[in-house]
Scaffold this motif. Structure first.
Motif, mmCIF file in Angstrom:
data_model
loop_
_atom_site.group_PDB
_atom_site.id
_atom_site.type_symbol
_atom_site.label_atom_id
_atom_site.label_comp_id
_atom_site.label_asym_id
_atom_site.label_seq_id
_atom_site.Cartn_x
_atom_site.Cartn_y
_atom_site.Cartn_z
ATOM 1 N N TRP A 1 -6.210 0.150 3.411
ATOM 2 C CA TRP A 1 -7.178 1.235 3.631
ATOM 3 C C TRP A 1 -6.711 2.172 4.748
ATOM 4 O O TRP A 1 -6.981 3.372 4.725
ATOM 5 C CB TRP A 1 -8.551 0.666 3.984
ATOM 6 N N ASP A 2 -6.013 1.622 5.751
ATOM 7 C CA ASP A 2 -5.536 2.457 6.852
ATOM 8 C C ASP A 2 -4.559 3.518 6.340
ATOM 9 O O ASP A 2 -4.599 4.674 6.769
ATOM 10 C CB ASP A 2 -4.859 1.588 7.911
ATOM 11 N N LEU A 3 -3.689 3.106 5.418
ATOM 12 C CA LEU A 3 -2.735 4.071 4.886
ATOM 13 C C LEU A 3 -3.428 5.149 4.075
ATOM 14 O O LEU A 3 -3.080 6.329 4.152
ATOM 15 C CB LEU A 3 -1.696 3.334 4.050
ATOM 16 N N VAL A 4 -4.408 4.743 3.284
ATOM 17 C CA VAL A 4 -5.127 5.722 2.470
ATOM 18 C C VAL A 4 -5.876 6.714 3.353
ATOM 19 O O VAL A 4 -5.843 7.923 3.146
ATOM 20 C CB VAL A 4 -6.098 4.991 1.514
ATOM 21 N N ALA B 1 -6.546 12.023 6.180
ATOM 22 C CA ALA B 1 -6.728 12.758 7.432
ATOM 23 C C ALA B 1 -5.490 13.559 7.829
ATOM 24 O O ALA B 1 -5.484 14.197 8.889
ATOM 25 C CB ALA B 1 -7.079 11.778 8.558
ATOM 26 N N HIS B 2 -4.446 13.515 6.998
ATOM 27 C CA HIS B 2 -3.207 14.273 7.234
ATOM 28 C C HIS B 2 -2.544 13.863 8.552
ATOM 29 O O HIS B 2 -2.059 14.702 9.304
ATOM 30 C CB HIS B 2 -3.470 15.778 7.222
ATOM 31 N N THR B 3 -2.555 12.564 8.831
ATOM 32 C CA THR B 3 -1.859 12.049 10.005
ATOM 33 C C THR B 3 -0.858 10.986 9.566
ATOM 34 O O THR B 3 -1.031 10.343 8.534
ATOM 35 C CB THR B 3 -2.827 11.434 11.027
ATOM 36 N N ALA B 4 0.187 10.816 10.370
ATOM 37 C CA ALA B 4 1.196 9.806 10.080
ATOM 38 C C ALA B 4 0.774 8.485 10.711
ATOM 39 O O ALA B 4 0.419 8.435 11.894
ATOM 40 C CB ALA B 4 2.547 10.252 10.629
ATOM 41 N N LEU B 5 0.829 7.434 9.950
ATOM 42 C CA LEU B 5 0.490 6.105 10.452
ATOM 43 C C LEU B 5 1.762 5.440 10.962
ATOM 44 O O LEU B 5 2.766 5.362 10.255
ATOM 45 C CB LEU B 5 -0.136 5.259 9.345
ATOM 46 N N VAL B 6 1.712 4.960 12.199
ATOM 47 C CA VAL B 6 2.866 4.324 12.816
ATOM 48 C C VAL B 6 2.606 2.830 12.942
ATOM 49 O O VAL B 6 1.579 2.407 13.484
ATOM 50 C CB VAL B 6 3.163 4.936 14.204
ATOM 51 N N VAL B 7 3.530 2.037 12.436
ATOM 52 C CA VAL B 7 3.465 0.576 12.551
ATOM 53 C C VAL B 7 4.601 0.146 13.471
ATOM 54 O O VAL B 7 5.774 0.232 13.094
ATOM 55 C CB VAL B 7 3.602 -0.093 11.172
ATOM 56 N N PRO B 8 4.316 -0.321 14.692
ATOM 57 C CA PRO B 8 5.383 -0.677 15.634
ATOM 58 C C PRO B 8 6.216 -1.855 15.126
ATOM 59 O O PRO B 8 5.707 -2.776 14.489
ATOM 60 C CB PRO B 8 4.621 -1.063 16.915
ATOM 61 N N ASP B 9 7.505 -1.795 15.427
ATOM 62 C CA ASP B 9 8.366 -2.947 15.159
ATOM 63 C C ASP B 9 8.181 -4.021 16.219
ATOM 64 O O ASP B 9 8.330 -5.215 15.924
ATOM 65 C CB ASP B 9 9.828 -2.506 15.135
ATOM 66 N N HIS B 10 7.865 -3.596 17.440
ATOM 67 C CA HIS B 10 7.702 -4.537 18.550
ATOM 68 C C HIS B 10 6.531 -4.083 19.415
ATOM 69 O O HIS B 10 6.408 -2.893 19.722
ATOM 70 C CB HIS B 10 8.969 -4.612 19.416
ATOM 71 N N ILE B 11 5.678 -5.010 19.835
ATOM 72 C CA ILE B 11 4.605 -4.731 20.790
ATOM 73 C C ILE B 11 4.954 -5.436 22.083
ATOM 74 O O ILE B 11 5.113 -6.676 22.133
ATOM 75 C CB ILE B 11 3.245 -5.210 20.255
ATOM 76 N N LEU B 12 5.106 -4.670 23.147
ATOM 77 C CA LEU B 12 5.494 -5.185 24.463
ATOM 78 C C LEU B 12 4.252 -5.275 25.351
ATOM 79 O O LEU B 12 3.409 -4.384 25.324
ATOM 80 C CB LEU B 12 6.542 -4.267 25.091
ATOM 81 N N HIS B 13 4.189 -6.307 26.160
ATOM 82 C CA HIS B 13 2.985 -6.586 26.938
ATOM 83 C C HIS B 13 3.245 -6.340 28.423
ATOM 84 O O HIS B 13 3.953 -7.107 29.083
ATOM 85 C CB HIS B 13 2.525 -8.025 26.717
ATOM 86 N N ALA B 14 2.674 -5.254 28.927
ATOM 87 C CA ALA B 14 2.893 -4.904 30.328
ATOM 88 C C ALA B 14 2.257 -5.910 31.273
ATOM 89 O O ALA B 14 2.741 -6.103 32.399
ATOM 90 C CB ALA B 14 2.334 -3.517 30.601
ATOM 91 N N ALA C 1 0.825 -1.203 0.000
ATOM 92 C CA ALA C 1 0.000 0.000 0.000
ATOM 93 C C ALA C 1 0.858 1.250 0.000
ATOM 94 O O ALA C 1 0.511 2.253 -0.606
ATOM 95 C CB ALA C 1 -0.923 -0.003 1.219
ATOM 96 N N THR C 2 2.004 1.205 0.688
ATOM 97 C CA THR C 2 2.873 2.366 0.723
ATOM 98 C C THR C 2 3.347 2.736 -0.673
ATOM 99 O O THR C 2 3.432 3.907 -1.030
ATOM 100 C CB THR C 2 4.090 2.080 1.618
ATOM 101 N N GLU C 3 3.604 1.733 -1.513
ATOM 102 C CA GLU C 3 4.044 1.994 -2.879
ATOM 103 C C GLU C 3 2.961 2.683 -3.691
ATOM 104 O O GLU C 3 3.245 3.321 -4.701
ATOM 105 C CB GLU C 3 4.445 0.685 -3.552
ATOM 106 N N ALA C 4 1.704 2.571 -3.257
ATOM 107 C CA ALA C 4 0.613 3.210 -3.980
ATOM 108 C C ALA C 4 0.423 4.660 -3.586
ATOM 109 O O ALA C 4 -0.483 5.313 -4.075
ATOM 110 C CB ALA C 4 -0.683 2.443 -3.738
ATOM 111 N N GLY C 5 1.246 5.179 -2.657
ATOM 112 C CA GLY C 5 1.186 6.605 -2.390
ATOM 113 C C GLY C 5 0.863 6.984 -0.964
ATOM 114 O O GLY C 5 0.934 8.142 -0.604
ATOM 115 N N ALA C 6 0.464 6.031 -0.101
ATOM 116 C CA ALA C 6 0.180 6.357 1.280
ATOM 117 C C ALA C 6 1.417 6.038 2.108
ATOM 118 O O ALA C 6 2.064 5.018 1.897
ATOM 119 C CB ALA C 6 -1.022 5.571 1.775
ATOM 120 N N GLY C 7 1.767 6.892 3.096
ATOM 121 C CA GLY C 7 3.035 6.740 3.794
ATOM 122 C C GLY C 7 2.913 6.178 5.186
ATOM 123 O O GLY C 7 1.908 6.320 5.861
#
Length: 616
Positions: free
Chosen positions: A541-544, A549-562, A420-426
């Motif tokens: 769809w999330d990237l689009v 909405a002019h917001t940056a989408l963050v995809v975590p490399d690691h999810i830590l469980h408290a 999806a990123t290659e289609a223009g959403a960052g």
């Protein structure tokens, strides 16, 4: 009053998708887009049928509408322009038109649906969109409905809030459609026949020889749509009078127009090429140096695809004026103000140089992907074998870029954020010069936001508080307190919500709600929310939607469980990685203790913590 039976969505198996496309024989633009969509779908092995919406009403009302529309454009364009602009002044009357159109056409439209039993229905004509949107909104239609907007200008009657998905030919109309409907909207680019693909055009020299155009002549192709509406004679005179250009006028089957232009050419003694009906528009575009048009319609889109610079001049009333002005604003075409301006612009775009190259490049960038890919993505697909009449799954995946039209590639549509990123959403990522830092976010509950110990740990860790909309609404005072302490807030999505029939099962609806939850959170804290971290598996769809909405989408490399720190014991903290601590299943005390341990671990790894807002 007898209510019409709602159409249940048919079960889709390995058989080809069935797509009903509703267009209108109102000029060539709507039908051209419908034909191209159908061609793309059929080429991929799917079933596509096109219906003319003008045949859906009683007493040949569609034919009368078409005749009245053409009469106004030809003879009283001021009346048509006034009617066109009227709906911008009273948009609150548009639902009344939708009701009336649906009342007159729903029986035939529902018959088409029952006969074909499609998996998705597409409209390429405004009034058909109003009908489908109202049928969808009132529950009579349970199939996904897609609106393909073929114009650069989005008239108020082009959109309806009942439509599931809007497809547009450029980002400009996409923004307008999304704002007016609140519905998911994607700019996919125009639907133009493959005959106009630059790789399929004949060689320029061969095309010129066929039409008798000399190599050193600057040939300017003049068109006036399928109906030949507009002052083509005046356009010819403006081009021919300059002396540097060869007007190539396509008159179609309008013999009167052909005779008129021929007489002008004969009286003036200036050379020109006058062509009647031709089915070789790709060859003509390959032979010419620029296109002059007056409506921003299908031919202009075909020229953009062919790499031919488009210049608009003396646009027709209503949609012609709006389309050409918006094309000019987008930089994909030039709008000439008068005869002198037309000659100046043609001099720039008919010879090699930056103005010509830049316009061609901007126009080519409009064609992002075949619209049929997104139409197929709106087709319900079962995730498991049928278990009952309502076994259609809740996941519809978006094929954004690089997906073959040979079918809906289930795995490809659900796994690739990169696709999806290659289609223009960052997707936001570490900055190149970030150094030895680790980006930290913490997903919080309402209780954790209100806990002072968690507050202290968040400040010491320099982490971003990730809060979903429902949590923010439940604890607005605690959220504002975090912001007052200098803690950044990221949009954590809409939050857990019960199923909403007809909406929550669609991934574009989930993405739309999650992306726009940031607006509600921003209203609470009184400052913009520029980062989104949805709490679920992502799709394109999330990237689009985050881009819209002019917001940056963050995809975590690691999810830590408290709540289960032992599960993360083998984790080695590394620089330039994104860490998200999930505190949803933890108590405030557990989360505070875990954040304290994490701070120690960052120190041992010689890493400085950074908030998610620092991502690029």
């Amino acid at each position: 009053m007898r209510r019409h039976r709602a159409l249940p969505p048919p079960t889709v198996g390995p058989a080809p998708a069935r797509v009903l496309i509703i267009s209108a024989s109102m000029g060539a633009g709507h039908d051209g887009a419908a034909r191209t969509l159908a061609e793309q779908l059929r080429a991929a092995g799917h079933v596509a049928e096109v219906r003319d919406f003008l045949t859906s009403g009683p007493l040949r009302i569609g034919s009368a509408l078409r005749s009245g529309y053409e009469f106004e454009l030809r003879h009283v364009p001021s009346a048509y322009d006034a009617t066109y602009r009227f709906w911008y002044r009273v948009p609150w009357l548009c639902p009344l038109i939708a009701w009336l159109v649906t009342l007159l056409t729903r029986r035939k439209v529902m018959r088409w649906l029952r006969e074909m039993r499609p998996h998705v229905v597409v409209s390429t004509y405004p009034l058909a969109t109003l009908c489908l949107g109202r049928l969808r909104r009132t529950g009579r239609l349970e199939l996904p409905a897609v609106n393909f907007i073929t114009d650069f200008g989005v008239h108020p009657l082009w959109v309806h809030r009942g439509i599931d998905l809007n497809l547009t030919i450029h980002d400009g109309p996409a923004v307008v459609a999304a704002e007016r409907t609140g519905r998911p909207t994607v700019s996919t680019g125009p639907a133009v026949s493959e005959r106009f693909d630059p790789d399929r055009l004949p060689p320029r020299r061969d095309a010129r020889r066929r039409f008798g155009i000399a190599d050193d002549q600057r040939a300017v192709l003049v068109v006036a749509g399928s109906w030949g509406i507009g002052n083509v004679g005046a356009t010819w005179e403006a081009i021919a009078a300059d002396g540097r250009f060869l007007p190539v006028v396509v008159c179609g089957r309008d013999d009167r127009l052909r005779r008129h232009v021929a007489q002008l050419s004969e009286r003036s003694g200036r050379p020109s090429l006058i062509i009647g009906w031709t089915d070789d528009m790709p060859g003509l575009m390959a032979a010419c140096d620029a296109l002059v048009e007056n409506a921003g319609g299908l031919t202009s889109l075909e020229a953009m695809r062919a790499g031919l610079p488009v210049v608009s001049f003396d646009p027709i009333a209503g949609h012609g004026r709006e389309n050409t002005s918006r094309m000019d604003a987008a930089g994909v075409a030039r709008l000439a103000a008068d005869h002198h301006d037309l000659a100046r612009i043609l001099a720039e775009v008919t010879e090699a140089g930056p103005p010509r190259a830049q316009q061609i490049a901007r126009a080519a960038a409009v064609f992002r992907q075949p619209p049929a890919e997104l139409v197929l993505a709106a087709t319900p697909v079962p995730e498991m074998p049928a278990a009952g009449p309502r076994s259609v799954v809740s996941a519809l995946r978006l094929a954004v870029g690089g997906v073959a039209l040979t079918g809906i590639c289930w795995t490809g549509l659900t796994t690739g954020v990169a696709m999806a990123t290659e289609a223009g959403a960052g997707v936001a990522g570490p900055r190149p010069d970030s150094g030895a830092v680790a980006y930290m976010g913490v997903r919080l509950t309402a209780a954790e936001m209100a806990d002072p110990t968690v507050d202290i740990q968040l400040r010491q860790l320099g982490a971003t508080a990730v809060v979903d909309d429902q949590t923010a609404q439940a604890a607005p005072v605690a959220l504002r307190h975090l912001v007052g302490q200098g803690i950044g807030v990221a949009n954590g999505g809409y939050g857990d919500t019960p199923s909403v029939p007809g909406q929550s099962d669609l991934p574009w609806n989930r993405a739309w709600r999650d992306a726009r939850a940031g607006q509600a959170i921003a209203a609470i804290i009184g400052q913009p929310v520029t980062v989104t971290v949805p709490g679920r598996r992502l799709n394109a769809w999330d990237l689009v939607e985050c881009r819209n909405a002019h917001t940056a989408l963050v995809v975590p490399d690691h999810i830590l469980h408290a709540a289960d720190p032992d599960a993360d014991q083998s984790l080695r903290l590394q620089p330039r990685q994104i860490y998200l601590v999930n505190g949803l299943d933890a108590t405030p005390a557990q989360l505070a203790a875990y954040l304290s341990q994490l701070e120690v671990g960052l120190g041992a790894a010689q890493l400085a913590p950074a908030p998610l807002a620092n991502l690029g």
